[in-house]
Design a protein around this motif. Structure first.
Motif, PDB file in Angstrom:
ATOM      1  N   ALA A   1       0.634  -0.922  -0.017  1.00 45.95           N
ATOM      2  CA  ALA A   1       0.279  -0.148   0.589  1.00 45.95           C
ATOM      3  C   ALA A   1       0.636   0.987  -0.142  1.00 45.95           C
ATOM      4  CB  ALA A   1      -1.355   0.044   1.423  1.00 45.95           C
ATOM      5  N   PRO A   2       1.556   1.035  -1.067  1.00 41.25           N
ATOM      6  CA  PRO A   2       2.906   2.891  -1.094  1.00 41.25           C
ATOM      7  C   PRO A   2       1.615   4.287  -0.953  1.00 41.25           C
ATOM      8  CG  PRO A   2       2.138   2.085  -4.094  1.00 41.25           C
ATOM      9  CD  PRO A   2       1.731   0.957  -2.455  1.00 41.25           C
ATOM     10  N   ASN A   3       1.895   5.208  -0.277  1.00 42.84           N
ATOM     11  CA  ASN A   3       1.519   6.184   0.214  1.00 42.84           C
ATOM     12  C   ASN A   3      -0.109   5.731   0.981  1.00 42.84           C
ATOM     13  OD1 ASN A   3       3.457   7.824  -0.407  1.00 42.84           O
ATOM     14  ND2 ASN A   3       2.505   7.336  -2.497  1.00 42.84           N
ATOM     15  N   GLY A   4       0.196   4.268   1.441  1.00 43.23           N
ATOM     16  CA  GLY A   4      -1.709   3.701   1.646  1.00 43.23           C
ATOM     17  C   GLY A   4      -1.817   4.847   3.578  1.00 43.23           C
ATOM     18  N   ARG A   5      -3.182   4.176   3.878  1.00 45.05           N
ATOM     19  CA  ARG A   5      -3.339   5.134   4.667  1.00 45.05           C
ATOM     20  C   ARG A   5      -4.753   4.186   5.549  1.00 45.05           C
ATOM     21  NH1 ARG A   5      -8.452   8.444   4.136  1.00 45.05           N
ATOM     22  NH2 ARG A   5      -8.150   8.537   6.396  1.00 45.05           N
ATOM     23  N   VAL A   6      -5.013   3.992   6.730  1.00 45.44           N
ATOM     24  CA  VAL A   6      -6.489   3.802   7.232  1.00 45.44           C
ATOM     25  C   VAL A   6      -7.213   4.784   7.020  1.00 45.44           C
ATOM     26  CG1 VAL A   6      -7.394   1.710   9.378  1.00 45.44           C
ATOM     27  CG2 VAL A   6      -4.527   1.605   8.463  1.00 45.44           C
ATOM     28  N   ARG A   7      -8.704   4.140   6.765  1.00 49.44           N
ATOM     29  CA  ARG A   7      -9.915   5.298   7.094  1.00 49.44           C
ATOM     30  C   ARG A   7     -10.095   5.233   8.333  1.00 49.44           C
ATOM     31  NH1 ARG A   7     -13.699   4.414   2.646  1.00 49.44           N
ATOM     32  NH2 ARG A   7     -14.353   6.322   3.351  1.00 49.44           N
ATOM     33  N   ALA A   8     -11.246   6.337   9.026  1.00 46.75           N
ATOM     34  CA  ALA A   8     -11.748   5.789  10.238  1.00 46.75           C
ATOM     35  C   ALA A   8     -12.451   4.932  10.621  1.00 46.75           C
ATOM     36  CB  ALA A   8     -12.211   7.171  10.086  1.00 46.75           C
ATOM     37  N   ASN A   9     -12.708   4.469   9.220  1.00 45.70           N
ATOM     38  CA  ASN A   9     -14.326   2.785   9.394  1.00 45.70           C
ATOM     39  C   ASN A   9     -13.218   1.999   9.301  1.00 45.70           C
ATOM     40  OD1 ASN A   9     -13.028   2.458   6.323  1.00 45.70           O
ATOM     41  ND2 ASN A   9     -14.908   2.303   5.776  1.00 45.70           N
TER      42      ASN A   9
END
Length: 408
Positions: free
Chosen positions: A329-337
Motif C-alpha cells: 500500500a504505497p502512500n497508504g492510510r487506514v480510514r476512520a472506518n
C-alpha cells in the motif's frame, strides 16, 4: 575468576528482570491453506516481525496460525481458544468473507482487535476495532467492472452464487456497467453445490463476469465458444487457482487483485526476500494473502510499538494515525472506518507464447490508485472519477457529501 563469578549472576538477573518487564503479544493468523501454505503464512508474518523491530524490547511478539478450512464454526472455535487460552492480542483472518464475519463476532465479544482480509463492508456496530486490509468481492469486482466498460467491453453476462451477497454483487455490478454505458445481457445464478442453468447470452463479444468459486462449469461453456465469450473473474483470485484450473483454460482471462509479485520493483524485491526466507526452500512466489498478512502484521506491530501500550483502542487509533507506505500500500492510510486504502491491479493471464521466465504469469493492464478503487466499491460510478479526497472518512464511500456516490 571471582569477578566473572560476580558479574555473570548480575547479567542473568538483569536478563530475567528484562523478561519480566516484557509484555507477551501473540498474533493469531487464520487462513485458507488450500490457497496458501502454513510456511508461506508463517514466512510473511516472520518477515513483518523483523521489519518492525522492538528496539526497546518492551514486547515479546509471537505468531500462531491455523487453517480455518473455509468453515465459520471451525474458525470461531479456534479464535475462542486462542483468546481464552493463548491470550492473543490480535487476530488476522484471510481467505473467506463468511469466516471473517464470524470471527469478527468473536473478537467483538472478547474485545480483541481483528484484521479482516476480505469483508466488503465491516459491521457498523463494532464492540472492538476491526480493519479491512487486503481485498474483498466488492472492491475487486466493481473495480474490474469499471475497467472493463471503460476499455471497450460493452456486453456483459454476470454469473454469481444464489446467496444474499451474490445477489447484491450482481446488482452492484449491473449498476456500474449500465451507469457507464454498458449492456447487461443476462444475470444467472448457481448454487454452491454447482447447480446452474448455464449461459444463455447470444450477443457477440460478451464478457462473462464470474463471482464465487464455481469456475469449471462456466469454463466448459466458454471453451466451446472461444472467440465469442470472454472471461473476467470478479472475486479475489490467486496464482494457485490458475495452477489448479490450468493456465491454458484461463488464457486472456482478466481479473483484479490487490497484489502481484511482478508488478513493480518494490513488489519484486519483497517477493525475492520472501522466497529466500522460506524455511521449506520452496520457490513458490507470494500471492495476495501472504503480502496482505505481511502488511497487516507489520502495521499492527508499528502501532503497538508507537502506542507503547497493548490497550486495544489505543493501538487501533495508532493504526489509523500512522501511514502504511509499504510495497503493498504505497502512500497508504487506514480510514476512520478501518478500511486500508491501497491500489488495485487489473491483470490478464498471459498466453503461453508471452511467458518470458518462471513466474511470469500475468500482464498488468492498469494500476488503479487506492482512492479510485474505493470510489469504484461504492457500487456506482462517482460523478467525477478521482474527485474524492483521500482524507474523506465516510463509512461506506470515500466521496464527500457534496459529491457522494449512492449508498445503495
Amino acid at each position: 575468576m571471582r569477578v566473572l563469578a560476580f558479574v555473570v549472576p548480575i547479567l542473568f538477573a538483569l536478563s530475567a528482570e528484562q523478561c519480566r518487564a516484557q509484555e507477551i503479544t501473540r498474533i493469531g493468523i487464520l487462513a485458507d491453506f488450500s490457497s496458501v501454505t502454513s510456511d508461506g503464512v508463517g514466512t510473511a508474518a516472520s518477515m513483518a516481525l523483523q521489519d518492525a523491530p522492538d528496539r526497546d524490547r518492551r514486547f515479546k511478539v509471537e505468531t500462531i496460525w491455523a487453517d480455518h478450512q473455509r468453515k465459520p464454526d471451525i474458525a470461531t472455535s479456534i479464535a475462542r481458544r486462542w483468546i481464552d487460552t493463548e491470550k492473543v492480542s490480535a487476530i488476522v483472518v484471510s481467505g473467506d468473507s463468511g469466516v471473517s464475519l464470524a470471527v469478527a463476532g468473536v473478537t467483538g465479544e472478547k474485545n480483541v482487535l481483528s484484521i479482516m482480509s476480505d469483508v466488503a463492508l465491516l459491521p457498523r456496530e463494532r464492540k472492538a476495532p476491526t480493519f479491512n486490509w487486503t481485498s474483498n468481492d466488492r472492491l475487486i469486482g466493481l473495480s474490474l467492472a469499471n475497467y472493463l466498460v471503460e476499455n471497450g467491453h460493452k456486453n456483459f453476462s454476470i454469473v454469481a452464487p444464489n446467496t444474499a451477497s451474490g445477489t447484491a454483487l450482481a446488482k452492484a455490478t449491473s449498476n456500474v456497467v449500465t451507469g457507464l454505458g454498458g449492456n447487461i445481457i443476462e444475470v444467472s445464478n448457481y448454487s454452491w453445490q454447482g447447480s446452474w442453468s448455464g449461459l444463455r447470452a447470444s450477443a457477440p463479444d460478451t464478457t462473462v463476469v464470474m463471482f464465487g468459486y464455481f469456475l469449471n462449469g462456466i469454463l466448459d461453456q466458454i471453451d466451446d465458444q472461444k472467440g465469442r465469450l470472454r472471461l473476467a473473474i470478479g472475486s479475489p483470485f490467486f496464482l494457485t487457482d490458475i495452477d489448479k484450473i490450468g493456465r491454458s483454460r484461463l488464457e486472456c482471462a482478466i481479473f483484479a487483485t490487490s497484489f502481484y509479485w511482478d508488478a513493480n520493483d518494490a513488489t519484486r524485491d519483497w517477493a525475492k526476500r520472501f522466497v529466500n526466507a522460506r524455511r521449506d526452500r520452496s520457490t513458490v512466489l507470494p500471492d495476495m494473502i501472504e503480502a496482505g498478512i505481511y502488511s497487516a502484521v507489520r502495521h499492527y506491530l508499528r502501532a503497538l510499538l508507537e502506542a507503547r501500550d497493548s490497550n486495544v483502542d489505543r493501538v487501533a487509533e495508532k493504526m489509523k494515525q500512522l501511514p502504511v507506505d509499504d510495497f503493498f500500500a504505497p502512500n497508504g492510510r487506514v480510514r476512520a472506518n478501518g478500511q486500508l486504502v491501497h491500489p488495485v491491479y487489473i491483470v490478464q493471464v498471459k498466453s503461453k507464447n508471452d511467458i518470458r521466465y518462471a513466474g511470469d504469469i500475468l500482464k498488468v493492464l492498469e494500476v488503479i490508485p487506492g482512492i479510485a478503487a474505493q470510489e469504484a466499491a461504492c457500487g456506482t460510478p462517482c460523478p467525477k472519477k478521482g474527485a474524492c479526497p483521500q482524507s474523506s472518512d465516510q463509512p461506506d464511500c470515500p466521496c464527500p457529501k457534496g459529491n457522494a456516490c449512492p449508498q445503495k
